[in-house]
Enzyme design. Sequence first.
Site, short mmCIF file in Angstrom:
data_model
loop_
_atom_site.label_atom_id
_atom_site.label_comp_id
_atom_site.label_asym_id
_atom_site.label_seq_id
_atom_site.Cartn_x
_atom_site.Cartn_y
_atom_site.Cartn_z
N LYS A 1 0.86 -1.19 0.00
CA LYS A 1 0.00 0.00 0.00
C LYS A 1 0.89 1.23 0.00
O LYS A 1 2.03 1.17 0.47
CB LYS A 1 -0.88 0.03 1.26
CG LYS A 1 -2.10 0.89 1.14
CD LYS A 1 -3.22 0.13 0.49
CE LYS A 1 -4.41 0.98 0.19
NZ LYS A 1 -5.56 0.14 -0.21
N ASP B 1 -6.74 4.36 -4.84
CA ASP B 1 -7.42 4.18 -3.57
C ASP B 1 -8.09 5.55 -3.31
O ASP B 1 -8.27 6.33 -4.26
CB ASP B 1 -6.43 3.80 -2.46
CG ASP B 1 -7.12 3.22 -1.22
OD1 ASP B 1 -7.47 2.04 -1.24
OD2 ASP B 1 -7.34 3.96 -0.24
N GLY C 1 -20.13 7.82 1.18
CA GLY C 1 -19.23 8.26 0.11
C GLY C 1 -19.98 8.45 -1.19
O GLY C 1 -21.17 8.11 -1.31
N PHE C 2 -19.28 9.03 -2.17
CA PHE C 2 -19.86 9.14 -3.52
C PHE C 2 -18.74 9.01 -4.56
O PHE C 2 -18.82 9.50 -5.67
CB PHE C 2 -20.64 10.46 -3.69
CG PHE C 2 -19.82 11.70 -3.42
CD1 PHE C 2 -19.07 12.28 -4.44
CD2 PHE C 2 -19.80 12.28 -2.16
CE1 PHE C 2 -18.31 13.42 -4.20
CE2 PHE C 2 -19.04 13.41 -1.91
CZ PHE C 2 -18.29 13.99 -2.93
N GLY C 3 -17.65 8.32 -4.14
CA GLY C 3 -16.51 8.15 -5.05
C GLY C 3 -16.67 6.93 -5.92
O GLY C 3 -17.79 6.40 -6.08
N ASN C 4 -15.55 6.47 -6.43
CA ASN C 4 -15.55 5.37 -7.39
C ASN C 4 -16.25 4.11 -6.85
O ASN C 4 -17.00 3.45 -7.57
CB ASN C 4 -14.07 5.08 -7.74
CG ASN C 4 -13.93 3.85 -8.56
OD1 ASN C 4 -13.65 2.78 -8.05
ND2 ASN C 4 -14.17 3.98 -9.85
N TRP D 1 -20.01 4.59 -6.48
CA TRP D 1 -20.56 4.67 -7.84
C TRP D 1 -20.76 3.28 -8.44
O TRP D 1 -21.83 2.96 -8.98
CB TRP D 1 -19.61 5.53 -8.70
CG TRP D 1 -19.83 5.45 -10.17
CD1 TRP D 1 -20.79 6.09 -10.89
CD2 TRP D 1 -19.07 4.67 -11.12
NE1 TRP D 1 -20.68 5.76 -12.22
CE2 TRP D 1 -19.62 4.90 -12.39
CE3 TRP D 1 -17.97 3.82 -11.02
CZ2 TRP D 1 -19.12 4.30 -13.55
CZ3 TRP D 1 -17.46 3.22 -12.17
CH2 TRP D 1 -18.03 3.47 -13.40
N1 GLU Z 1 -7.18 0.27 -3.32
C1 GLU Z 1 -7.87 -0.92 -3.68
C2 GLU Z 1 -7.89 -1.87 -2.50
O1 GLU Z 1 -7.94 -1.42 -1.36
C3 GLU Z 1 -7.37 -1.53 -4.98
C4 GLU Z 1 -5.94 -1.99 -4.97
C5 GLU Z 1 -5.43 -2.47 -6.31
O2 GLU Z 1 -6.18 -2.54 -7.27
O3 GLU Z 1 -4.23 -2.77 -6.37
O4 GLU Z 1 -7.92 -3.06 -2.62
#
Ligand code: GLU
Length: 446
Positions: free
Chosen positions: A124, A164, A236-239, A242
């Site tokens: 991450k 993210d 939320g209203f993000g990706n 949605w």
């Molecule tokens: N941020 C997303 C998660 O928490 C996607 C991570 C990714 O696609 O590598 O899993």
Amino acid sequence: MKVKEIMKTLEAKHPGEKEYLQAVEEVLVSIEKVYNEHPEFEKAKIIERLVEPDRIFTFRVTWVNDKGEVCTNLGYRVQFNAALGAYKGGLRFHPAVNVSMLKLLGFEQIFKNSLTNLPLGGGKGGADFDPTGKSDAEIMRFCQAFMYELWRNIGPDQDSPAGDVGVGGREIGYLYGAYKKLAREHSTGALTGKSYGWGGSLIRPEATGFGAMYYVERMVKQKKENMKGKKIALSGFGNVAWGAATKAVEMGAKVVAISGPDGVCEIKDGITKEMIDYMLDMRASNRNKVEDMATKFPKLAKFTAGKKAWSVKCDIAMPCAFQNELSEDDAKMLIKNGVKYVAEVSNMGCQPGAIAAFQKAKLPFAPGKAVNAGGVATSGLEICQNAGHINWTAEEVDVKLHKIMNDIYDMCVEYGKKGNTIDYVKGANIAGFMRVAKAMLAQGII
Ligand code: GLU
């Protein structure tokens, strides 16, 4: 393993890393019994090794804003565990980002990625950069400055970041453009969440939300009910919200609330296609205000400042925004208002007191690492397509995503079944852990 002892050592070693310690404790409590049935795990000190990241990169990101002022932020990449494959996980741009938050998210990512059954390790990253109110040019300059530092440490067989919170398709475009320029690699899965046409996978933008709804549909079916007419509150209203709203409507459910940092929009008759499309404009505006939905659709949505989505009566609650966004009091209010299912879509979206309240009320509660795994799973599918220099159709990707979510659901049931009820938290943690532990064991003490 004794959870209390391990937690004491970790607290002493990493004082103040609250979110990270919370995530570790949650996993350890669920796997303690199974772990102790495997003396070979203890002998290889799997837990002691698993709770510490392989490495953490911290770097300065200096960029110039539209006024010509020089700004400096902190960037990070936590490469947590590579037992199952190259590090994989998103980048978060948010002012609250710090090592503790990224360690929490990286730790969760290990088990989530394991649940997908794809060859993905856990990582991450992100920066304490606040995209709110920034111009497009500022976002681009920040992404380029961030990549100046990160590019050497990523690659499809090394570490593959994605989006993210605060990092969507636009940011991935700028990050990928800078990566290509620096690494001279032009067709790779070094980053996922790219747009279709230059390496992206169809369905990736929708995948987290779609996957979450596929999982929720199984939870509902398990209770011999169906999705038709079910009232859903999303935060939320993000990706992610949605994608979830799109699939929920397709399944015949009714999204009756979305929310933002400014308050909640109640949508009595259920969200419409036009409103779902408008969520994309709201995100692109960088205003971070859900009130904009009520301003645009005054007859359909009612905005209340300072309230959360959990104040709206619903059958299914789905936190889709940030860790610890749903408190014990929120949980009590949801229970009082008759909520029937809770599925975390954000990573660690519910506080421990909230989870305990849902479990005490015998409500099916599923954790983020299982429910939201469709996003990273489809990132894994994007890497496959990039490696094979091929694009799959939307149907092909969706079929694979649906199967992965069904398999995750089945694994959670297999490891979490307790008489007539299912402990999805335990199921997800044990299923995710076993695959990683076995891989670590097989690969020796490294
Ligand atoms: N941020 C997303 C998660 O928490 C996607 C991570 C990714 O696609 O590598 O899993």
